[in-house]
Design an enzyme around this catalytic site. Structure first.
Site, PDB file in Angstrom:
ATOM      1  CB  SER A 268      -0.600   1.226  -0.992  1.00  0.00           C
ATOM      2  OG  SER A 268      -1.847   0.668  -0.634  1.00  0.00           O
ATOM      3  CD  GLU A 269      -3.003  -3.114  -4.343  1.00  0.00           C
ATOM      4  OE1 GLU A 269      -3.591  -4.175  -4.146  1.00  0.00           O
ATOM      5  OE2 GLU A 269      -1.851  -2.881  -3.896  1.00  0.00           O
TER       6      GLU A 269
END
Length: 219
Positions: free
Chosen positions: A46-47
């Site tokens: 997840s960025e």
């Protein structure tokens, strides 16, 4: 509609092999983690800063307020989770270390152009990491419903502002699985609920059909 989205997520989960590192975008893509088999270990990125997304948290009593994905949705994490700052997160993406990203879309063009971040005139928070993911991940998989209020979302050319050009590798909808090639969009799997004529009528560009076309798997 929920059943159709689950169908798409289940089929997308089959794209990943044991040991892979991949990214899940917001919305429908987050459902993919729910359908990875127990004997397959995929680490989802997840960025906003961690690797090891598990399922979306459905019950309020199970929420950990410190664990959210990049869209602000509460999620759980696998035991091997690793947290890091945004600079390291985007370094992984930009360095090509994330094998694939799964994103939603408003429109996809037959050449692989992607529009998935804004409808002009409507307020949005911003593009987020989509531009970096499209540029840095070797494979970009789009999961979406095939149409929006009956209007095709797969088009000859996108009419909305682009996220990135010629980046999409594969499209998975409730109707089938499509590969984006130099010769156009090729349907490789067709769901038994639909015919070739059905999927073509719901698409805004000419589709090609693989000579090895097979039924889209749900399980």
């Amino acid at each position: 509609m929920a059943d159709l989205k689950a169908r798409i997520a289940k089929r997308c989960a089959k794209e990943f092999k044991d040991g892979e590192f991949a990214n899940l975008g917001i919305g429908l893509p987050t459902m993919v983690a729910d359908y990875i088999p127990d004997d397959v270990m995929v680490t989802f990125h997840s960025e906003n800063g961690f690797a090891g997304i598990d399922a979306v948290v459905e019950n309020e009593e199970d929420v950990d307020v410190d664990i959210i994905n990049s869209g602000g949705t509460y999620v759980s994490a696998v035991p091997r989770v690793k947290y890091f700052d945004t600079a390291e997160s985007f370094g992984l993406v930009r360095g090509g270390h994330v094998r694939a990203t799964v994103l939603g879309a408003m429109q996809v063009a037959e050449n692989g152009d992607l529009a998935n971040w804004i409808v002009p005139g409507k307020k949005v928070a911003g593009m987020g990491g989509a531009m970096d993911l499209c540029a840095g991940c070797p494979e970009v998989i789009i999961v979406m419903l095939h149409t929006q209020k009956g209007a095709p979302k797969i088009l000859k050319e996108c009419t909305l502002p682009l996220t990135a050009e010629r980046c999409v590798s594969k499209i998975i909808t409730e109707m089938g699985v499509m590969e984006v090639t130099d010769d156009g969009i090729v349907v490789t799997e067709l769901h038994p609920d639909y015919t070739k004529e059905d999927i073509q009528a719901a698409t805004g560009c000419e589709l090609k059909f693989s000579p090895d076309l097979k039924p889209m798997e749900e399980e």
